[in-house]
Design an enzyme around this catalytic site. Sequence first.
Site, short mmCIF file in Angstrom:
data_model
loop_
_atom_site.label_atom_id
_atom_site.label_comp_id
_atom_site.label_asym_id
_atom_site.label_seq_id
_atom_site.Cartn_x
_atom_site.Cartn_y
_atom_site.Cartn_z
N CYS A 270 31.99 25.17 26.20
CA CYS A 270 31.55 25.69 24.91
C CYS A 270 30.04 25.94 24.97
O CYS A 270 29.26 25.02 25.19
CB CYS A 270 31.87 24.68 23.80
SG CYS A 270 31.21 25.17 22.21
N ASP B 25 2.62 10.49 3.51
CA ASP B 25 3.50 11.41 4.22
C ASP B 25 2.64 12.23 5.17
O ASP B 25 2.32 13.38 4.89
CB ASP B 25 4.20 12.29 3.18
CG ASP B 25 5.50 12.83 3.71
OD1 ASP B 25 5.87 12.47 4.84
OD2 ASP B 25 6.15 13.60 2.99
N LYS C 64 11.17 3.36 0.02
CA LYS C 64 11.04 4.80 -0.23
C LYS C 64 11.26 5.14 -1.70
O LYS C 64 12.07 4.50 -2.36
CB LYS C 64 12.08 5.56 0.60
CG LYS C 64 11.88 5.46 2.10
CD LYS C 64 10.60 6.12 2.51
CE LYS C 64 10.51 6.47 3.96
NZ LYS C 64 11.27 7.59 4.42
N CYS D 219 34.85 19.84 18.87
CA CYS D 219 35.33 20.96 19.69
C CYS D 219 35.76 20.38 21.02
O CYS D 219 35.02 19.60 21.63
CB CYS D 219 34.20 21.97 19.88
SG CYS D 219 34.46 23.04 21.30
N CYS E 88 33.61 28.86 20.88
CA CYS E 88 34.33 29.09 22.14
C CYS E 88 35.83 29.25 21.95
O CYS E 88 36.54 29.52 22.91
CB CYS E 88 34.04 27.95 23.12
SG CYS E 88 34.82 26.40 22.66
N TYR F 83 -4.52 1.65 8.56
CA TYR F 83 -3.74 0.55 7.99
C TYR F 83 -3.39 -0.57 8.95
O TYR F 83 -2.80 -1.56 8.54
CB TYR F 83 -2.46 1.07 7.35
CG TYR F 83 -1.61 1.95 8.26
CD1 TYR F 83 -1.03 1.45 9.42
CD2 TYR F 83 -1.37 3.28 7.93
CE1 TYR F 83 -0.26 2.25 10.23
CE2 TYR F 83 -0.58 4.09 8.73
CZ TYR F 83 -0.03 3.57 9.89
OH TYR F 83 0.72 4.36 10.69
N CYS G 287 37.28 26.19 17.46
CA CYS G 287 35.81 26.21 17.51
C CYS G 287 35.34 27.65 17.31
O CYS G 287 35.78 28.55 18.03
CB CYS G 287 35.34 25.68 18.86
SG CYS G 287 33.58 25.93 19.14
N GLU H 247 0.85 -1.20 0.00
CA GLU H 247 0.00 0.00 0.00
C GLU H 247 0.88 1.25 0.00
O GLU H 247 2.07 1.17 0.33
CB GLU H 247 -0.95 0.00 1.21
CG GLU H 247 -0.23 0.05 2.53
CD GLU H 247 -1.16 -0.16 3.73
OE1 GLU H 247 -2.34 0.13 3.63
OE2 GLU H 247 -0.65 -0.62 4.77
N LYS I 181 2.73 4.62 1.11
CA LYS I 181 3.18 5.15 2.40
C LYS I 181 2.86 6.63 2.39
O LYS I 181 3.48 7.41 1.67
CB LYS I 181 4.67 4.91 2.59
CG LYS I 181 5.14 5.41 3.92
CD LYS I 181 6.53 4.99 4.26
CE LYS I 181 6.86 5.45 5.66
NZ LYS I 181 6.61 6.88 5.89
N1 5U1 Z 1 0.59 2.51 4.88
C1 5U1 Z 1 1.22 2.33 6.03
N2 5U1 Z 1 1.93 3.27 6.63
N3 5U1 Z 1 2.41 2.72 7.75
C2 5U1 Z 1 3.20 3.26 8.73
N4 5U1 Z 1 1.26 1.20 6.75
C3 5U1 Z 1 1.99 1.42 7.84
N5 5U1 Z 1 2.33 0.61 8.86
C4 5U1 Z 1 3.10 1.12 9.84
C5 5U1 Z 1 3.56 2.45 9.80
C6 5U1 Z 1 4.42 2.98 10.88
O1 5U1 Z 1 3.47 0.37 10.91
C7 5U1 Z 1 3.07 -0.99 11.06
C8 5U1 Z 1 3.70 -1.90 10.06
C9 5U1 Z 1 3.50 -1.40 12.43
#
Ligand code: 5U1
Length: 672
Positions: free
Chosen positions: A433, A119, A315, A427, A412, A227, A409, A115, A117
């Site tokens: 410092c 952001d 990624k 340093c 300092c 998820y 540094c 699936e 990921k």
């Molecule tokens: N799509 C998705 N994002 N995500 C983030 N699935 C998913 N699963 C996660 C995380 C941190 O964690 C489980 C696999 C534990």
Amino acid sequence: MTIPAAIKKTVAQLRASLNEHNYRYYVLDDPSISDAEYDRLFRQLQQLEQEYPQLISSDSPTQRTGASPLSEFATVTHEVQMLSLSNAFDESEVLAFDKRIRDRSQLNAIDYLAEPKLDGVAVSLLYQKGALVRGATRGDGRTGEDITQNLRTIKSVPLRLQGSAYPELLEVRGEVFLSHAGFKRLNDEQRKRNEKLFVNPRNAAAGSLRQLDSKLTAKRPLEVFFYGTGQIRGAVPDGQHSLLKAFKKWGLRVSPLAELVTGARGCMEYYGKLAGRRPRLPYDIDGVVYKVNDRQLQIELGNISRAPRWALAHKFPAQEESTVVNSIEVQVGRTGAVTPVARLRPIFVGGATVSNATLHNRAEIERLDIRVGDTVIVRRAGDVIPEVVSVNLSKRPAGTQRYKFPRKCPVCGSDIVYEGEGIVARCSGGLYCSAQLKQSFKHFVSRRAMDIDGLGDKLIDQLIDRKMVTDPADLYALTAEQLSTVERLAQKSAQNLVKALQRSKATTLPRFLYALGIGQVGETTAQQLAGNFGSLDAIMSASIEELIKVQDIGPVVAESIYTFFRQTHNVEVIRKLLAAGVEWPEEKIEVDLTKRPLAGKTFVLTGTLDAMTRDEAKVKLQSLGAKVTSSVSGKTDYVVVGADAGSKASTAEQLGVDTLDESQFLQLIADN
Ligand code: 5U1
């Protein structure tokens, strides 16, 4: 006043109808009425609830507009830790992941749920008997913040689950995010109101969820995809894919792009397909997540540190842009590490404006031969610090000079010394410092350490520059009067800060250990130390040998911990902190894995057993501390030979590895 039955019935019908339309709109993406018609039903319900306030219930669709503001978020303990994901950046890492799972499971081909990921921001939602009772942030994975009021305002978060087949207690986990359109709308609003613009959708989503006034959160167009699960009481499907299907039935929105794939090849095909769709998706994604589909196998595979062995985030490549170097400076970190930084002409890359990029170390500067005035390629991926990838020599202006790394540094004036074959510059000023001192304070107060709200970087700089504090324990002696003498700190903020300082005194042993800033001790090591020794005294008096026995602590980390607690000034600061009232509840001592009866022994299973499957045998062995591998080598201690065993039994014989037949194996398990 008694409420006419007809009114009660209409209210119930309106709620059911609005919930159904909400479900169709957000979860099924298949609305059956117009927005105007939905609004009409909504207003009708609002009016009836205004007339008959006794009828208002917390799960009514009208109750999403936010509640009264909080003064702070309460802390939530995650009964099941909220894990993060291991990352892969190329195909070889995906192949290695799949191989590890095949080896451990002794299966030929693994099914994965793949699936996008997102952001966004990870959250947990707890449903009891179908009703949303609590929502929380991930925090450090073990404790987060209670943001129930904020999560309730998100339209795609059901206040009540659909149907009746859901578990009695169900904690679901997911990602809250803003679509591109939602982000643009929000920033347009901010601009109109002359308020600060958000850098990217993720920051905007995170900021929206951390609002103490949920009425503000309600105005942000947040969305969610679910998820996974946390704690569960009751039955859930045994596959990740079927779990998502069940989520959908229960009214929990899941990514429509989730798919079941087989093997590393299936994962790579999915990745390629999604990478192609990424530019047209209405929200930001930064990769793909693969999860072993079989939930029983997930349990058997378990976790390493803070990530499950059964999942991987693959990624997308970092984004790159070209810009110009305005200057090169060095920064001094908490441990004295001197890091060169390129100050850049601001450039929008990877979802944010970048004006600084790390140059890592002296060797990297030499490798790049980066100079002020150069045109460079800058790379940024997700949360990672932007870096300079290369210099475009064809655009180098005339008269540039090679960069000379400073010998002293810049903060300092102490000598800079070199470690690690001359690569790491440090340093030598220690806490003399002010840069190191300031960074130590910033670490001490940070959210995952002592979590002192309102003590920002600028304030710390001022407190140190004015010599109002010399070690973190001094913070606890500050009064609101003293604090309000600091530039731009209003009386009210000073009072709130004193309260936050007082509150932070009630902490946990892992947080306290982490806050001390012991070299090499991150959160996981701090948790391991607390779990294994149980008390600060035991950790402080532990020998290097005792420290090394803790999982993941090697000689370098053990030496760093041991040395830290033998410095009188460190012990003195700890004493002052305890005298100021910093305290924590007693830690439970975990069962030490190294003390399990078969710890250190490696087994291979081959052939068929009568009493149990090979997977069951494997779990038994692992629970006794043994390692189970798939191939026989000189490092194998025992090969368990069942019926119709193949070549592994003969390899064991050739290598002189002990073999156990089924009855000997069962005896071994019984004995241990
Ligand atoms: N799509 C998705 N994002 N995500 C983030 N699935 C998913 N699963 C996660 C995380 C941190 O964690 C489980 C696999 C534990």
